[in-house]
Design a protein around this motif. Structure first.
Motif, PDB file in Angstrom:
ATOM      1  N   VAL A   1       4.764 -11.112  -0.245  1.00 15.46           N
ATOM      2  CA  VAL A   1       5.963 -11.678   0.369  1.00 15.46           C
ATOM      3  C   VAL A   1       5.656 -12.219   1.759  1.00 15.46           C
ATOM      4  CG1 VAL A   1       8.296 -11.167   1.202  1.00 15.46           C
ATOM      5  CG2 VAL A   1       7.514 -10.236  -0.992  1.00 15.46           C
ATOM      6  N   MET A   2       4.916 -11.463   2.534  1.00 16.89           N
ATOM      7  CA  MET A   2       4.562 -11.922   3.883  1.00 16.89           C
ATOM      8  C   MET A   2       3.744 -13.200   3.825  1.00 16.89           C
ATOM      9  SD  MET A   2       5.926 -10.059   6.239  1.00 16.89           S
ATOM     10  CE  MET A   2       4.913 -10.270   7.712  1.00 16.89           C
ATOM     11  N   SER A   3       2.860 -13.282   2.848  1.00 20.80           N
ATOM     12  CA  SER A   3       1.998 -14.453   2.700  1.00 20.80           C
ATOM     13  C   SER A   3       2.758 -15.657   2.166  1.00 20.80           C
ATOM     14  CB  SER A   3       0.832 -14.114   1.769  1.00 20.80           C
ATOM     15  OG  SER A   3       0.128 -15.264   1.371  1.00 20.80           O
ATOM     16  N   GLN A   4       3.435 -15.469   1.047  1.00 23.00           N
ATOM     17  CA  GLN A   4       3.988 -16.603   0.309  1.00 23.00           C
ATOM     18  C   GLN A   4       5.386 -16.994   0.753  1.00 23.00           C
ATOM     19  OE1 GLN A   4       3.467 -15.497  -3.816  1.00 23.00           O
ATOM     20  NE2 GLN A   4       1.246 -15.404  -3.625  1.00 23.00           N
ATOM     21  N   ALA A   5       6.143 -16.063   1.300  1.00 24.02           N
ATOM     22  CA  ALA A   5       7.490 -16.392   1.765  1.00 24.02           C
ATOM     23  C   ALA A   5       7.522 -16.758   3.240  1.00 24.02           C
ATOM     24  CB  ALA A   5       8.442 -15.225   1.500  1.00 24.02           C
ATOM     25  N   PHE A   6       6.657 -16.093   4.031  1.00 21.06           N
ATOM     26  CA  PHE A   6       6.724 -16.260   5.478  1.00 21.06           C
ATOM     27  C   PHE A   6       5.475 -16.876   6.098  1.00 21.06           C
ATOM     28  CE2 PHE A   6       9.506 -12.498   4.601  1.00 21.06           C
ATOM     29  CZ  PHE A   6      10.716 -13.139   4.837  1.00 21.06           C
ATOM     30  N   GLY A   7       4.442 -17.111   5.289  1.00 20.33           N
ATOM     31  CA  GLY A   7       3.237 -17.745   5.799  1.00 20.33           C
ATOM     32  C   GLY A   7       2.408 -16.878   6.722  1.00 20.33           C
ATOM     33  N   HIS A   8       2.664 -15.577   6.713  1.00 25.91           N
ATOM     34  CA  HIS A   8       1.887 -14.663   7.548  1.00 25.91           C
ATOM     35  C   HIS A   8       0.526 -14.417   6.899  1.00 25.91           C
ATOM     36  CE1 HIS A   8       1.365 -11.333  10.436  1.00 25.91           C
ATOM     37  NE2 HIS A   8       0.710 -10.753   9.449  1.00 25.91           N
ATOM     38  N   PRO A   9      -0.568 -14.526   7.641  1.00 26.46           N
ATOM     39  CA  PRO A   9      -1.889 -14.302   7.045  1.00 26.46           C
ATOM     40  C   PRO A   9      -1.990 -12.919   6.403  1.00 26.46           C
ATOM     41  CG  PRO A   9      -2.101 -15.272   9.234  1.00 26.46           C
ATOM     42  CD  PRO A   9      -0.657 -14.875   9.077  1.00 26.46           C
ATOM     43  N   SER A  10      -2.177 -12.900   5.109  1.00 26.57           N
ATOM     44  CA  SER A  10      -2.272 -11.655   4.355  1.00 26.57           C
ATOM     45  C   SER A  10      -3.285 -11.846   3.237  1.00 26.57           C
ATOM     46  CB  SER A  10      -0.916 -11.272   3.751  1.00 26.57           C
ATOM     47  OG  SER A  10       0.093 -11.221   4.726  1.00 26.57           O
ATOM     48  N   PHE A  11      -3.792 -10.746   2.721  1.00 28.62           N
ATOM     49  CA  PHE A  11      -4.753 -10.839   1.622  1.00 28.62           C
ATOM     50  C   PHE A  11      -4.386  -9.806   0.558  1.00 28.62           C
ATOM     51  CE2 PHE A  11      -8.899 -12.995   0.956  1.00 28.62           C
ATOM     52  CZ  PHE A  11      -9.156 -12.530  -0.321  1.00 28.62           C
ATOM     53  N   PRO A  12      -3.353 -10.106  -0.233  1.00 27.80           N
ATOM     54  CA  PRO A  12      -2.948  -9.160  -1.279  1.00 27.80           C
ATOM     55  C   PRO A  12      -4.071  -8.932  -2.280  1.00 27.80           C
ATOM     56  CG  PRO A  12      -1.282 -10.866  -0.937  1.00 27.80           C
ATOM     57  CD  PRO A  12      -2.509 -11.306  -0.211  1.00 27.80           C
ATOM     58  N   VAL A  13      -4.333  -7.687  -2.589  1.00 31.40           N
ATOM     59  CA  VAL A  13      -5.396  -7.347  -3.538  1.00 31.40           C
ATOM     60  C   VAL A  13      -4.794  -6.584  -4.713  1.00 31.40           C
ATOM     61  CG1 VAL A  13      -7.518  -6.046  -3.915  1.00 31.40           C
ATOM     62  CG2 VAL A  13      -7.194  -7.323  -1.781  1.00 31.40           C
ATOM     63  N   ASP A  14      -4.803  -7.207  -5.893  1.00 30.89           N
ATOM     64  CA  ASP A  14      -4.396  -6.502  -7.095  1.00 30.89           C
ATOM     65  C   ASP A  14      -5.647  -6.019  -7.818  1.00 30.89           C
ATOM     66  OD1 ASP A  14      -5.495  -8.775  -8.245  1.00 30.89           O
ATOM     67  OD2 ASP A  14      -3.597  -9.573  -8.969  1.00 30.89           O
ATOM     68  N   THR A  15      -5.458  -5.426  -8.997  1.00 35.98           N
ATOM     69  CA  THR A  15      -6.618  -4.861  -9.688  1.00 35.98           C
ATOM     70  C   THR A  15      -7.632  -5.925 -10.092  1.00 35.98           C
ATOM     71  OG1 THR A  15      -5.362  -4.964 -11.769  1.00 35.98           O
ATOM     72  CG2 THR A  15      -5.328  -2.884 -10.564  1.00 35.98           C
ATOM     73  N   HIS A  16      -7.166  -7.147 -10.392  1.00 31.17           N
ATOM     74  CA  HIS A  16      -8.090  -8.200 -10.800  1.00 31.17           C
ATOM     75  C   HIS A  16      -8.929  -8.675  -9.613  1.00 31.17           C
ATOM     76  CE1 HIS A  16      -8.635 -11.859 -13.710  1.00 31.17           C
ATOM     77  NE2 HIS A  16      -9.758 -11.240 -13.432  1.00 31.17           N
ATOM     78  N   ILE A  17      -8.295  -8.917  -8.475  1.00 31.12           N
ATOM     79  CA  ILE A  17      -9.051  -9.313  -7.284  1.00 31.12           C
ATOM     80  C   ILE A  17     -10.014  -8.201  -6.894  1.00 31.12           C
ATOM     81  CG2 ILE A  17      -8.867  -9.789  -4.804  1.00 31.12           C
ATOM     82  CD1 ILE A  17      -6.338 -11.349  -5.379  1.00 31.12           C
TER      83      ILE A  17
END
Length: 217
Positions: free
Chosen positions: A126-142
């Motif tokens: 949400v922070m990355s895609q809605a607000f453009g805040h630099p984030s690096f979401p990591v799910d099990t695939h990543i």
């Protein structure tokens, strides 16, 4: 290759392949994205995108959603799995957004992670895609791909996120995590590549003869 060299290659290759990666979850604002990401836990984005149009018919903003009985929400989102927990979380977080945040999704990790059903990964998306805040979401695939590519030791998701943030430029984080998702779906799936098949794996480790055993998230 050194770890930095591997990261630089991955960065350049993914930017070449997916220069403008779209957000995979259909949404119209921060609230609908938040709910969609919550639904995507242990569920495919494709299935979420099939379910959410019917959910938005019930309500597509916090004020309306908090008035919908949990049983009605559960019935709509049942195909996404974990529907009892997810439906309660959607109803409860909507109530909190109205009462505590003026019906707006807060643009902070702390406030997002305080919402029911919202963990660090969901907050990061949400922070990355809605607000453009630099984030690096990591799910099990990543998490799995980062291990195959020698970017992390795979100790846990938090360690993988920290390692990726150190290796890649901050301005690339938001696009890069999407690019990894798309590459993984197309070339480096759980069953389609074991670290010895896909173009990136074979370029980074041309002499790898055995499957790369990855640690779970």
């Amino acid at each position: 290759m050194t770890k930095k060299e591997r990261a630089a290659y991955v960065d350049a290759e993914l930017e070449r392949r997916y220069p403008n990666p779209p957000i995979p979850l259909d949404h119209k604002d921060a609230y609908t994205l938040l709910v969609a990401v919550l639904l995507s836990a242990q569920c495919t984005d494709e299935r979420v995108n099939k379910v959410t149009p019917d959910l938005w018919k019930l309500a597509d903003e916090p004020e309306g959603m908090r008035k919908i009985p949990v049983d009605e929400i559960r019935e709509v989102i049942r195909p996404c799995g974990l529907s009892p927990r997810k439906s309660q979380a959607i109803r409860d977080l909507s109530e909190i957004l109205v009462v505590e945040h003026g019906s707006e999704v807060p643009a902070s990790f702390e406030a997002l992670e305080a919402l029911p059903g919202v963990g660090h990964k969901t907050a990061s998306v949400v922070m990355s895609q809605a607000f453009g805040h630099p984030s690096f979401p990591v799910d099990t695939h990543i998490h799995r791909l980062a291990q195959r590519w020698g970017l992390t030791n795979g100790k846990n998701v938090a360690q993988t996120e920290a390692d990726c943030k150190r290796l890649f430029p901050k301005e690339r984080w938001n696009h890069l995590h999407l690019q990894i998702i798309y590459y993984g779906r197309e070339h480096c799936t759980a069953r389609g590549c074991d670290g010895t098949v896909c173009p990136i794996c074979t370029t980074l480790y041309p002499d790898r003869k055995r499957a790369k055993v990855t640690k779970k998230a």
